[in-house]
Design a protein around this motif. Sequence first.
Motif, mmCIF file in Angstrom:
data_model
loop_
_atom_site.group_PDB
_atom_site.id
_atom_site.type_symbol
_atom_site.label_atom_id
_atom_site.label_comp_id
_atom_site.label_asym_id
_atom_site.label_seq_id
_atom_site.Cartn_x
_atom_site.Cartn_y
_atom_site.Cartn_z
ATOM 1 N N ALA A 246 3.201 16.890 -48.493
ATOM 2 C CA ALA A 246 2.124 16.767 -49.475
ATOM 3 C C ALA A 246 2.540 15.688 -50.454
ATOM 4 O O ALA A 246 3.649 15.725 -50.983
ATOM 5 C CB ALA A 246 1.901 18.088 -50.191
ATOM 6 N N VAL B 173 2.321 23.239 -42.996
ATOM 7 C CA VAL B 173 2.282 22.082 -43.892
ATOM 8 C C VAL B 173 3.637 21.400 -43.824
ATOM 9 O O VAL B 173 4.662 22.032 -44.018
ATOM 10 C CB VAL B 173 1.963 22.507 -45.342
ATOM 11 C CG1 VAL B 173 2.097 21.326 -46.290
ATOM 12 C CG2 VAL B 173 0.576 23.121 -45.425
ATOM 13 N N ILE C 127 0.359 20.720 -56.792
ATOM 14 C CA ILE C 127 0.750 20.610 -55.385
ATOM 15 C C ILE C 127 0.540 21.942 -54.665
ATOM 16 O O ILE C 127 0.098 21.974 -53.524
ATOM 17 C CB ILE C 127 2.210 20.095 -55.246
ATOM 18 C CG1 ILE C 127 2.515 19.739 -53.789
ATOM 19 C CG2 ILE C 127 3.202 21.102 -55.809
ATOM 20 C CD1 ILE C 127 3.828 19.008 -53.600
ATOM 21 N N GLU D 205 -4.449 15.440 -41.469
ATOM 22 C CA GLU D 205 -4.232 15.055 -42.861
ATOM 23 C C GLU D 205 -5.470 15.454 -43.654
ATOM 24 O O GLU D 205 -6.581 15.046 -43.325
ATOM 25 C CB GLU D 205 -3.985 13.551 -42.968
ATOM 26 C CG GLU D 205 -3.525 13.139 -44.350
ATOM 27 C CD GLU D 205 -3.043 11.707 -44.376
ATOM 28 O OE1 GLU D 205 -1.851 11.474 -44.130
ATOM 29 O OE2 GLU D 205 -3.886 10.827 -44.627
ATOM 30 N N ILE E 232 -1.936 22.449 -51.452
ATOM 31 C CA ILE E 232 -1.454 23.009 -50.187
ATOM 32 C C ILE E 232 -2.259 24.243 -49.802
ATOM 33 O O ILE E 232 -2.619 24.429 -48.639
ATOM 34 C CB ILE E 232 0.056 23.303 -50.270
ATOM 35 C CG1 ILE E 232 0.819 21.976 -50.272
ATOM 36 C CG2 ILE E 232 0.513 24.213 -49.130
ATOM 37 C CD1 ILE E 232 2.290 22.105 -50.560
ATOM 38 N N TRP F 94 -4.539 14.086 -53.302
ATOM 39 C CA TRP F 94 -3.450 14.761 -52.607
ATOM 40 C C TRP F 94 -3.657 14.543 -51.118
ATOM 41 O O TRP F 94 -4.751 14.798 -50.601
ATOM 42 C CB TRP F 94 -3.450 16.264 -52.884
ATOM 43 C CG TRP F 94 -2.883 16.641 -54.207
ATOM 44 C CD1 TRP F 94 -3.571 17.072 -55.304
ATOM 45 C CD2 TRP F 94 -1.505 16.637 -54.576
ATOM 46 N NE1 TRP F 94 -2.700 17.321 -56.332
ATOM 47 C CE2 TRP F 94 -1.423 17.061 -55.912
ATOM 48 C CE3 TRP F 94 -0.322 16.296 -53.915
ATOM 49 C CZ2 TRP F 94 -0.222 17.164 -56.595
ATOM 50 C CZ3 TRP F 94 0.877 16.401 -54.596
ATOM 51 C CH2 TRP F 94 0.922 16.834 -55.918
ATOM 52 N N VAL G 120 -2.289 16.008 -47.756
ATOM 53 C CA VAL G 120 -1.501 17.122 -47.232
ATOM 54 C C VAL G 120 -1.521 17.043 -45.711
ATOM 55 O O VAL G 120 -2.585 17.056 -45.098
ATOM 56 C CB VAL G 120 -2.069 18.485 -47.713
ATOM 57 C CG1 VAL G 120 -1.205 19.632 -47.212
ATOM 58 C CG2 VAL G 120 -2.174 18.514 -49.237
#
Length: 103
Positions: A52, A49, A34, A76, A38, A63, A65
């Motif tokens: 996530a 952010v 993660i 996104e 990010i 993923w 984010v």
Amino acid sequence: FAALMVAAGTMIMIDHVSAEPNKFEKAVSAKVSIVEAITTASGKVSGAVVEAKLEQKHDRLIWEVEVVTQEKQMMEVHIDAQTGTIIEVEAETVKSKRIHRRH
């Protein structure tokens, strides 16, 4: 909930694994963490952010984010959870809710 500080002013809230039955399996099979997702998203879209999450889409682990830009636009960033490659960047459309009053 556990909190993780990633960068100055950025904090991530991590759910309990038990919230979704296969969330643990998804997390274990993702080669990209993660934090890496990010970092990649932040390098592509500047802003804050706000979320996530790991999603299974079209037989791929991705993923998603979400980043709010300085222009207050929600973006996104989709990142391949196996390779770390950015798949897509899209603008999220937020429908405004208006209150209609009768006079």
